[in-house]
Design a protein around this motif. Structure first.
Motif, short mmCIF file in Angstrom:
data_model
loop_
_atom_site.label_atom_id
_atom_site.label_comp_id
_atom_site.label_asym_id
_atom_site.label_seq_id
_atom_site.Cartn_x
_atom_site.Cartn_y
_atom_site.Cartn_z
N ALA A 129 1.45 3.14 11.47
CA ALA A 129 2.52 2.16 11.37
C ALA A 129 2.01 0.74 11.27
O ALA A 129 2.55 -0.07 10.53
CB ALA A 129 3.43 2.28 12.57
N THR A 130 0.98 0.45 12.05
CA THR A 130 0.53 -0.92 12.12
C THR A 130 -0.17 -1.34 10.83
O THR A 130 -0.18 -2.51 10.48
CB THR A 130 -0.47 -1.10 13.27
OG1 THR A 130 -1.40 -0.04 13.19
CG2 THR A 130 0.24 -1.08 14.60
N LYS A 131 -0.73 -0.36 10.16
CA LYS A 131 -1.59 -0.66 9.04
C LYS A 131 -0.90 -1.46 7.95
O LYS A 131 -1.37 -2.49 7.53
CB LYS A 131 -2.09 0.64 8.46
CG LYS A 131 -3.11 0.49 7.42
CD LYS A 131 -3.01 1.70 6.52
CE LYS A 131 -1.59 1.80 5.99
NZ LYS A 131 -1.33 3.07 5.37
N SER A 132 0.27 -0.97 7.54
CA SER A 132 0.92 -1.59 6.42
C SER A 132 1.16 -3.06 6.70
O SER A 132 1.01 -3.91 5.84
CB SER A 132 2.25 -0.91 6.15
OG SER A 132 2.11 0.46 6.27
N ARG A 133 1.55 -3.32 7.95
CA ARG A 133 1.81 -4.70 8.32
C ARG A 133 0.54 -5.53 8.13
O ARG A 133 0.58 -6.61 7.54
CB ARG A 133 2.28 -4.75 9.77
CG ARG A 133 3.01 -6.00 10.11
CD ARG A 133 3.88 -5.78 11.34
NE ARG A 133 3.26 -4.87 12.29
CZ ARG A 133 2.36 -5.22 13.19
NH1 ARG A 133 1.94 -6.45 13.25
NH2 ARG A 133 1.90 -4.34 14.05
N PHE A 134 -0.56 -4.99 8.65
CA PHE A 134 -1.82 -5.71 8.50
C PHE A 134 -2.11 -5.98 7.03
O PHE A 134 -2.48 -7.07 6.64
CB PHE A 134 -2.99 -4.89 9.06
CG PHE A 134 -2.98 -4.82 10.55
CD1 PHE A 134 -3.40 -3.67 11.19
CD2 PHE A 134 -2.54 -5.89 11.31
CE1 PHE A 134 -3.39 -3.61 12.57
CE2 PHE A 134 -2.53 -5.82 12.68
CZ PHE A 134 -2.94 -4.67 13.32
N ALA A 154 -8.75 0.26 10.34
CA ALA A 154 -7.52 0.17 9.57
C ALA A 154 -6.58 1.30 9.97
O ALA A 154 -5.36 1.12 10.01
CB ALA A 154 -7.82 0.24 8.08
N ASP A 213 0.81 -1.22 0.00
CA ASP A 213 0.00 0.00 0.00
C ASP A 213 0.84 1.26 0.00
O ASP A 213 0.32 2.36 0.11
CB ASP A 213 -0.96 0.00 1.19
CG ASP A 213 -0.24 0.02 2.51
OD1 ASP A 213 0.97 -0.31 2.53
OD2 ASP A 213 -0.85 0.34 3.54
#
Lengths: 642, 642
Positions: B2-7, A499, A337
């Motif tokens: 920050a956490t989003k991309s990982r998810f 998200a 993304d």
């Protein structure tokens, strides 16, 4: 400042002389001298006056041959001494060669100068002369001239330092951090900090002076947010009660919109306790903005204008609008993304091509939910042995490699399974040419992120063996939009979580899905990507209390009472609003091409969160903790807490 | 973020539509429209463009009769509805009257508008008309016109609020704090926050653009300073180790000078845990500056220029240089080190006059160390009964009051002890006239601070009964210089402590006294006073490690190892340097004439350090504290700690 007045009121003080030490005669000239200059010249000048109010008449970087014969005063650090003949004097602006007089009459001056150690600090007065023919230094901006010393004042003689202040001297990261005040003298760190300051100043001009934004400071001693595991706590003097250092001013900026501030910004200090993570800092800075009566396009325009306005001239000008891509396009074409769009190497869906050849394991992979077969063409990847690590890496994932041979045939276990027409179609769709390497993955949706990550690794490998892929001076900005609003929880996939954050508004056309199929809702969230790094994230926020309550209570299953002040505020006349936050440290580090954000922060913490210079965090006595009603739980030998 | 991309990398995401929700056709016009405007007009405009990127075409404060016939779109809050005929719409810039159409064809529009509650948020489109003759409102800047509504969008209907948003509505401080987002809608709070933002912006322009200062952010998670009892602690994830929130960036700014930054500034967040003190905030902001190769006069000029440049035009212009007074003069004439020089009423030393009359108790008072007899003339103080509290107050201190009668004779217990010539001399020296009140104190040095404090109380009393002493729109800046460098410790008078901080350099002519009679040394410290409030303190710093070590070790008897990093830095090529910090909250509060600094801070804490809106500080679970290796010591019923 505060205690002093009290002391002075209570105490007898004696022995003070009646008059100011700095009489009008000694100091007024300096004060008079500068002020008219300021009024009539400096305020109108393009460039700041870095000489004002100072003991120097010129900086060490500015003398040229048109200064010949001028009497000048320079202040700075001794870069080095040469043969008792020259001193190279340095300040933030550059270097000047000082000629040490050799005559007997100047022997005191000569002795003083020759006694100096490197990095000693002096003020030198002298006359600008042309360097003798043949001794000019074209590599040095002041290399045509030198200054014949006539007077010197030694402010400080420097001790032996742990490392020399020369750009080519390599020093360990921990030594740099321990002696940060020396490390910051390097020309690169001087450049980084000064560029950061200028960039931020331009951003402020743009926001305040161009668009009428209001700079509002919000508290950093705040209430712990629900589930705020990454927030530092700060004990108060009330037993059991703690402040929390917020991760962002999110709540405050929304409250400011409710308060009618309309256009808010802040260069905001934020805190995040992530333990030891590489290239993360426990405190960091974001350019935080929020607007009322605006839509997503408005905020994106604002940010584009901001970066265009503030962009350092030496990096060329920015073209706006930036490229925009949906989340789905990003995942489809780049498997990530936050795509690095400085190079192509897009993912290609070859499901159709390979399915026609009726290979059983591929068909089973594709039959999974969201399953597909994806290919990535690594140009010239098959002609270099340096790409072997890619081959190994792919092998461990049990995926397939295809090398394209000179005659356009394939070298691959797949080869014999593919018909001639399928092979042709594969090469056509992927654009693979002889010498190229095709990476092929098959499986459910997450097969794309895998290939997306391999794409970046291959790019690095190719560049490390001299194949140019990305222009090192390119800055590719990209908006990614239309993110999903909710994602399944990692540890509880039947449950949704935000998200980004629970305040993001849905896309207008997806709003009704909030009440029927929330997992399908896309949010009005947008990320700003620069060269494949996420440097900002923004959204239009929910401005209706009922909608916010529904999201918190019914979708996220959170206790809405923890955010009751925000819900009440939304119910008290909240305008539609939205905003964005840019990660300043990361942005600056990309602009100056630093390898770590530590190189654009004056006093960063080590990756373990330590200040190696002052040795923080430090022990605090039990006595001192008493007023905060806390005590330390020392780990016992068994690793348990007392 | 920050956490989003990982998810996203790890999860399957489905159901997203292929294209961006905001297609080019709906949003591009807005984005295109604004950008050329920006390039060709806004960047050159004097005034910021507060309409850019927004849904409104005009603000609620700007419509005049030259807009007649224009189609406009306004966004704002419903100030009130009148007779189902008018809505008064408000935004940050002012008010506009919206005319509700009464025709049957507009009945939906009318219904929508008449349903609105006060403080609801709407967007209204309509045509500017002249108000009917006789209905103009001269008290309203837009009072010549009204806007006939043609279309409305209701963004939010407002619930019943705890108080009305009208300037004349009085509300308690705690209600204001609990609903700060409503309180900030008042025109005064809007003005305060906007003025503060502009003032700071001008300061930044002056420092960055005029003088080449570098804006550097320094850490707020730092090491506890020796004796830093007022520093909040922040537990880290290492058992027993704490960060500390610094009271000022003092150490960092000096280290930046050693680092060659040369001209540093920061609008710095500072922290001070003082428990419950009125009009103090646990976090506050200072304008923090430091320069190398500068003297005291240079820094004073810098600050004068800064304030002159940034001063709000509506408050007139500032004259520089500011008045300067030594500490001794201030104590002598005003009995305080931060005199309010907006009015005279100076202390007069009448020792000579009264001693000649050989009154025994006065003689004994004067014979004490530093003893003297001081008089303060309160003009017209004897003619108003409102000054009686002064009389009472003086009585409790066992001091003497003298009322000057119509015939120039005295009404006082002292009267019979004074000869005619002494009486005449007394009246002459103090300038006392019939109807004036003389306050007389006798004793050692601290008799002056007592009178200095009475001077301020009398001024307030006189003003409260209508006698004008101080011009309420006057801004009197004053430098106080030549402070003592050390003072005897309160609890251990044989021992010295720093009057300000241990880094202040002595006056050059007092330097040798450091090694012989340190209590006599005056420091290169200077305070900036505005209307009797200390708004800044600065100094030239010690730049030699040996001198700093002597002060810490031999004079202050502190453990120098706690500041070893600073001592090492001074020994590594430290330039001469100095700086100042201005208290921004206090400065702004004086400029806008707010009674408390809470009125110039967006989200202040109550005097007990509470955020009444979010209820911070708050309880944190024992579980959450575990990762910080601390536990709460709950007070037992006996008031002791577990």
């Amino acid at each position: 400042m505060a205690t002093k007045s009290r002391f002075l009121l209570q105490r007898a003080v004696s022995g003070l002389r009646a008059h100011a030490a700095w009489s009008t005669s000694t100091l007024s000239p300096g004060r008079r001298l500068w002020r008219p200059q300021l009024r009539h010249v400096s305020w109108l000048r393009e460039l700041p006056d870095v000489l004002s109010l100072s003991l120097r008449s010129h900086t060490c970087g500015e003398l040229r041959s048109h200064h010949l014969g001028d009497k000048v005063t320079l202040c700075g650090w001794v870069q080095y001494l040469r043969q008792d003949l020259f001193i190279i004097l340095r300040d933030f602006s550059g270097l000047t060669q000082i000629l040490i007089p050799q005559e007997e009459s100047a022997r005191h001056l000569k002795a003083a100068l020759c006694d100096l150690t490197a990095e000693s600090v002096i003020k030198v007065t002298g006359t600008v002369r042309r360097r003798p023919v043949g001794q000019e230094n074209k590599g040095m901006p002041t290399g045509e001239i030198e200054v014949l010393a006539e007077d010197v004042e030694v402010f400080n003689v420097c001790r032996q330092l742990p490392f020399e202040i020369k750009d080519f001297i390599r020093k360990s990261e921990s030594l740099r951090m321990q002696y940060r005040y020396l490390d910051l003298r390097s020309s690169q760190m001087q450049k980084n900090l000064r560029l950061r300051s200028k960039l931020v100043m331009k951003m402020r001009e743009y926001l305040c002076n161009v668009h009428g934004f209001v700079d509002v400071e919000t508290p950093t001693l705040f209430k712990r947010t629900p589930g705020g595991a990454k927030e530092f706590v700060v004990p108060s003097r009330e037993p059991g009660r703690f402040y929390s250092l917020p991760q962002s001013p999110q709540q405050f900026k929304q409250l400011l919109m409710v308060a009618g501030i309309d256009r808010y910004f802040q260069i905001a200090r934020c805190y995040r306790d992530e333990g030891s993570k590489p290239d993360r800092q426990p405190e960091f800075t974001q350019v935080d903005m929020e607007m009322s009566f605006v839509d997503q396009a408005g905020i994106m325009s604002l940010v584009e204008g901001l970066l265009q306005y503030a962009w350092p001239a030496e990096n060329g000008s920015l073209k706006v609008p930036f490229q925009t891509m949906t989340y789905e396009e990003a995942m489809r074409d780049y498997g990530v993304d936050k795509p690095d769009t400085r190079f192509s190497m897009k993912l290609v869906d070859i499901s159709e091509v390979l399915l026609s050849s009726e290979i059983e394991f591929l068909q089973s992979a594709v039959s999974q939910p969201g399953g597909s077969i994806q290919a990535l063409n690594v140009p010239r990847g098959a002609v270099r042995k340096e790409t072997f690590p890619v081959v190994e890496y792919m092998d461990q994932y049990d995926e397939n490699l295809v090398l394209v041979k000179e005659d356009n045939t394939l070298k691959s276990p797949l080869k014999k399974l593919l018909s001639v027409s399928a092979t042709e179609e594969l090469l056509k769709r992927t654009g693979a040419k002889p010498g190229d390497l095709l990476l092929i993955t098959a499986g459910p949706l997450h097969t794309r992120p895998l290939l997306g990550s391999l794409r970046l690794q291959c790019a690095q490998l190719l560049e490390s063996c001299g194949i140019s892929l990305r222009n090192p001076s390119a800055f590719h900005f990209l908006w990614v939009v239309d993110f999903p609003l909710f994602l399944p929880k990692e540890d509880e996939p039947g449950q949704l979580e935000s998200a980004h954050h629970p305040f993001t508004a849905p896309l207008p056309e997806d709003k009704q899905l909030l009440y029927t199929e929330p997992h399908k809702v896309r949010g009005q969230h947008f990320d700003l990507i620069l060269n494949g790094c996420e440097i900002g994230g923004g959204s239009i926020r929910i401005h209706k209390a009922s909608e916010q309550l529904h999201v918190l209570k019914n979708i996220l299953k959170e206790d809405p009472s923890l955010l009751s002040h925000l819900l009440e505020a939304l119910d008290s006349g909240a305008p539609p609003h939205g905003g964005i936050a840019l990660g300043l440290d990361r942005l600056v580090s990309i602009i100056v091409r630093a390898s770590s954000i530590r190189d654009v922060i004056a006093f960063p913490k080590s990756f373990r969160g330590h200040d190696l210079m002052s040795r923080a965090p430090d022990l605090v006595s039990d006595e001192e903790l008493k007023s905060y009603h806390i005590s330390v739980r020392w780990p016992t030998e068994e690793g348990e807490m007392k």
